[in-house]
Design an enzyme around this catalytic site. Structure first.
Site, PDB file in Angstrom:
ATOM      1  N   CYS A 199      -0.820 -47.677  54.891  1.00  0.00           N
ATOM      2  CA  CYS A 199      -1.829 -48.636  55.359  1.00  0.00           C
ATOM      3  C   CYS A 199      -2.411 -49.333  54.127  1.00  0.00           C
ATOM      4  O   CYS A 199      -2.128 -48.960  52.985  1.00  0.00           O
ATOM      5  CB  CYS A 199      -2.931 -47.885  56.091  1.00  0.00           C
ATOM      6  SG  CYS A 199      -3.747 -46.687  55.025  1.00  0.00           S
ATOM      7  N   HIS A 252      -3.709 -38.132  51.304  1.00  0.00           N
ATOM      8  CA  HIS A 252      -3.214 -36.830  51.737  1.00  0.00           C
ATOM      9  C   HIS A 252      -1.698 -36.858  51.914  1.00  0.00           C
ATOM     10  O   HIS A 252      -1.176 -36.811  53.027  1.00  0.00           O
ATOM     11  CB  HIS A 252      -3.907 -36.408  53.038  1.00  0.00           C
ATOM     12  CG  HIS A 252      -5.308 -35.940  52.827  1.00  0.00           C
ATOM     13  ND1 HIS A 252      -6.259 -35.916  53.818  1.00  0.00           N
ATOM     14  CD2 HIS A 252      -5.933 -35.457  51.710  1.00  0.00           C
ATOM     15  CE1 HIS A 252      -7.396 -35.447  53.328  1.00  0.00           C
ATOM     16  NE2 HIS A 252      -7.223 -35.170  52.054  1.00  0.00           N
ATOM     17  N   HIS A 255     -10.566 -41.300  50.758  1.00  0.00           N
ATOM     18  CA  HIS A 255     -11.363 -40.728  51.850  1.00  0.00           C
ATOM     19  C   HIS A 255     -12.858 -40.887  51.646  1.00  0.00           C
ATOM     20  O   HIS A 255     -13.640 -40.615  52.550  1.00  0.00           O
ATOM     21  CB  HIS A 255     -11.027 -39.240  52.009  1.00  0.00           C
ATOM     22  CG  HIS A 255      -9.565 -39.009  52.138  1.00  0.00           C
ATOM     23  ND1 HIS A 255      -8.787 -38.576  51.096  1.00  0.00           N
ATOM     24  CD2 HIS A 255      -8.734 -39.211  53.179  1.00  0.00           C
ATOM     25  CE1 HIS A 255      -7.524 -38.503  51.499  1.00  0.00           C
ATOM     26  NE2 HIS A 255      -7.468 -38.888  52.744  1.00  0.00           N
ATOM     27  N   GLU A 261     -13.315 -36.968  54.275  1.00  0.00           N
ATOM     28  CA  GLU A 261     -13.969 -38.196  54.762  1.00  0.00           C
ATOM     29  C   GLU A 261     -15.266 -37.851  55.496  1.00  0.00           C
ATOM     30  O   GLU A 261     -16.294 -38.521  55.315  1.00  0.00           O
ATOM     31  CB  GLU A 261     -13.028 -38.967  55.687  1.00  0.00           C
ATOM     32  CG  GLU A 261     -13.669 -40.269  56.162  1.00  0.00           C
ATOM     33  CD  GLU A 261     -12.862 -40.971  57.233  1.00  0.00           C
ATOM     34  OE1 GLU A 261     -11.623 -40.973  57.152  1.00  0.00           O
ATOM     35  OE2 GLU A 261     -13.476 -41.508  58.170  1.00  0.00           O
ATOM     36  N   SER A 312      -2.868 -34.310  56.316  1.00  0.00           N
ATOM     37  CA  SER A 312      -3.047 -35.714  56.691  1.00  0.00           C
ATOM     38  C   SER A 312      -3.468 -35.780  58.154  1.00  0.00           C
ATOM     39  O   SER A 312      -2.657 -35.552  59.057  1.00  0.00           O
ATOM     40  CB  SER A 312      -1.749 -36.479  56.464  1.00  0.00           C
ATOM     41  OG  SER A 312      -1.766 -37.695  57.179  1.00  0.00           O
ATOM     42  N   SER A 344      -0.268 -42.348  54.955  1.00  0.00           N
ATOM     43  CA  SER A 344      -0.217 -42.064  53.515  1.00  0.00           C
ATOM     44  C   SER A 344       1.209 -41.776  53.039  1.00  0.00           C
ATOM     45  O   SER A 344       1.410 -41.225  51.961  1.00  0.00           O
ATOM     46  CB  SER A 344      -1.128 -40.878  53.191  1.00  0.00           C
ATOM     47  OG  SER A 344      -0.925 -39.839  54.120  1.00  0.00           O
TER      48      SER A 344
HETATM   49  S1  SF4 Z   1      -7.093 -45.386  54.142  1.00  0.00           S
HETATM   50 FE1  SF4 Z   1      -7.703 -44.360  56.045  1.00  0.00          FE
HETATM   51  S2  SF4 Z   1      -9.300 -45.674  56.932  1.00  0.00           S
HETATM   52 FE2  SF4 Z   1      -8.254 -46.882  55.386  1.00  0.00          FE
HETATM   53  S3  SF4 Z   1      -6.717 -48.039  56.520  1.00  0.00           S
HETATM   54 FE3  SF4 Z   1      -5.752 -46.153  55.754  1.00  0.00          FE
HETATM   55  S4  SF4 Z   1      -5.915 -44.637  57.381  1.00  0.00           S
HETATM   56 FE4  SF4 Z   1      -7.347 -46.307  57.819  1.00  0.00          FE
END
Ligand code: SF4
Length: 330
Positions: free
Chosen positions: A16, A45, A78, A130, A226, A271
Site C-alpha cells: 500500500c 510487519h 504503525h 498502531e 501483519s 506489507s
Molecule cells: S500503512 Fe497501514 S494504514 Fe497506511 S495504507 Fe498501508 S495498511 Fe493502510
C-alpha cells in the site's frame, strides 16, 4: 476447460502507499545518513522486508532507549504515541516519522474527540503497535474494544458522549458488527468523520471476497504479525474458500494443501513485496497451476510524500526524487 487447474490472483494486493513510503524512507535514510539507521519496531510487519533492510544496515529496536544518543531513528508505519516522540527527543535522537498518514489521521481524530471530552471506544487489537500509538494520544479517554463479544462488558462515563474509532487494518465486516452492538448499548454513539479502516485494507478484502467464492484453496502471502494479512485469511474462509493459509514464503506451501484442488486463490497483505507473490505463482505453476487469471476489483494510485524530516535533508542534498516530493521507486 472443465477440470483445468488455475490460479485466481486477487488485485489489489501487496504494498500500500503507507508501506511503500515507510520502506523507501528507511532506504533513503540509509543512503543519505549512512548505516546504521535505527528503526523503532518493525518498519512494516513483514519479515522479508525487515531482513532485507537489516542487510543494508538498518537496526531494529523495541524502544528508543536502546538507540545511541544523537542517532537517526525512524518511527514505523504503525505510528507512535507522544510519549515515544518525547522520549526520542529527550535522548537527542534525530527522528524520521514514517507513520502512515492514514494512521496519523486517526491520531488527530483521537486528539480532537478527547479535547471535546468524548470517551473514545477504539476498536482494535490489544498490544498492536498502531493501537498503542493511537491510544497514547489520549490515554485517559480511550477504551479498547477487541471484538464484538467484548461490547457487552464495556463501561462508559457518559453514554451521551461516546465515539468509535478503529485500527486501520481490521476486518470491515467484523468491525461493523462491533459498531452495531456498541450502538445497541449506546444509541448516541458517534461515527468517525471518515473511515478509519484504510483504503488498502478495504480493497484487499473486497478482492479476496470475490476470489474466495470460487477457490478451493486461498494462499495469503504475509507475516503472522501483519494484521491485514491475517484478516485476509479469515475473510477468505468466511466468503467460501474451502481452505485458506498464510505463508511468509512460497517454501511454506505444503503439498497436501493442493490435494484435489482445482482453483487456488492468491493474494498478499499490504506489507508484502510483489516478488514474494511471484515466487508463489512460480511454485504453483510448477505444480500444474500455470493458468493465472487476475480478479481486479479496484485500481490504486495513491502515493504519499516522504516524511518531512527526510525531505528537508534530502532537498538540502539536491536529491531529485525527494524534490519531486513523492515516495516513488524508479
Ligand atoms: S500503512 Fe497501514 S494504514 Fe497506511 S495504507 Fe498501508 S495498511 Fe493502510
Amino acid at each position: 476447460m472443465l477440470g483445468q487447474k488455475r490460479v485466481l490472483l486477487a488485485a489489489p494486493r501487496g504494498y500500500c502507499a503507507g508501506v511503500d513510503r515507510a520502506v523507501i524512507a528507511v532506504e533513503k535514510a540509509l543512503e543519505h545518513y549512512g548505516a546504521p539507521v535505527y528503526v523503532r519496531k518493525q518498519i512494516v510487519h513483514n519479515i522479508h522486508v525487515v531482513t532485507e533492510l537489516e542487510k543494508k544496515g538498518a537496526i531494529f529496536v523495541d524502544e528508543v532507549d536502546e538507540v545511541p544518543e544523537g542517532s537517526h531513528i525512524v518511527f514505523s508505519a504503525h505510528g507512535v504515541s507522544p510519549a515515544v516522540v518525547n522520549a526520542a527527543s529527550d535522548r537527542g535522537l534525530l527522528a524520521i516519522d514514517a507513520t502512515c498518514p492514514l494512521v496519523t489521521k486517526v491520531h488527530r481524530e483521537a486528539v480532537r474527540f478527547a479535547r471535546d471530552d468524548f470517551e473514545i471506544l477504539l476498536i482494535g487489537h490489544e498490544g498492536h503497535e498502531e493501537v498503542e500509538g493511537t491510544a497514547g494520544e489520549a490515554p485517559d479517554h480511550v477504551t479498547l474494544v477487541g471484538s464484538p463479544d467484548e461490547v457487552a462488558n464495556i463501561e462508559v462515563r457518559d453514554p451521551e458522549k461516546v465515539v468509535w474509532l478503529s485500527q486501520t487494518t481490521l476486518s470491515v465486516d467484523e468491525t461493523m458488527e462491533t459498531v452495531r452492538r456498541l450502538r445497541e448499548r449506546f444509541p448516541q454513539l458517534q461515527d468517525p468523520p471518515s473511515d478509519d479502516i484504510c483504503y488498502a485494507t478495504q480493497n484487499r478484502q473486497v478482492a479476496i471476497k470475490k476470489v474466495a467464492t470460487d477457490a478451493d484453496l486461498v494462499i495469503v502471502v504475509g507475516s503472522a504479525n501483519s494484521s491485514n494479512s491475517v484478516r485476509l485469511v479469515e475473510v477468505a474462509l468466511e466468503y467460501g474458500a474451502k481452505a485458506a493459509y498464510r505463508v511468509d514464503y512460497s517454501s511454506e506451501i505444503r503439498q497436501e494443501w493442493l490435494d484435489g484442488v482445482q482453483t487456488v486463490g492468491v493474494t498478499s497483505g499490504a506489507s508484502v513485496p510483489e516478488e514474494l507473490v511471484r515466487e508463489v505463482l512460480q511454485d504453483l505453476a510448477d505444480a500444474g497451476y500455470g493458468t493465472v487469471d487476475e480478479v481486479k476489483t479496484a485500481e490504486e494510485d495513491l502515493m504519499f510524500s516522504l516524511p518531512k524530516e527526510l525531505r528537508k535533508d534530502l532537498a538540502g542534498n539536491r536529491d531529485e526524487r525527494a524534490l519531486g516530493g513523492r515516495a516513488t521507486r524508479d
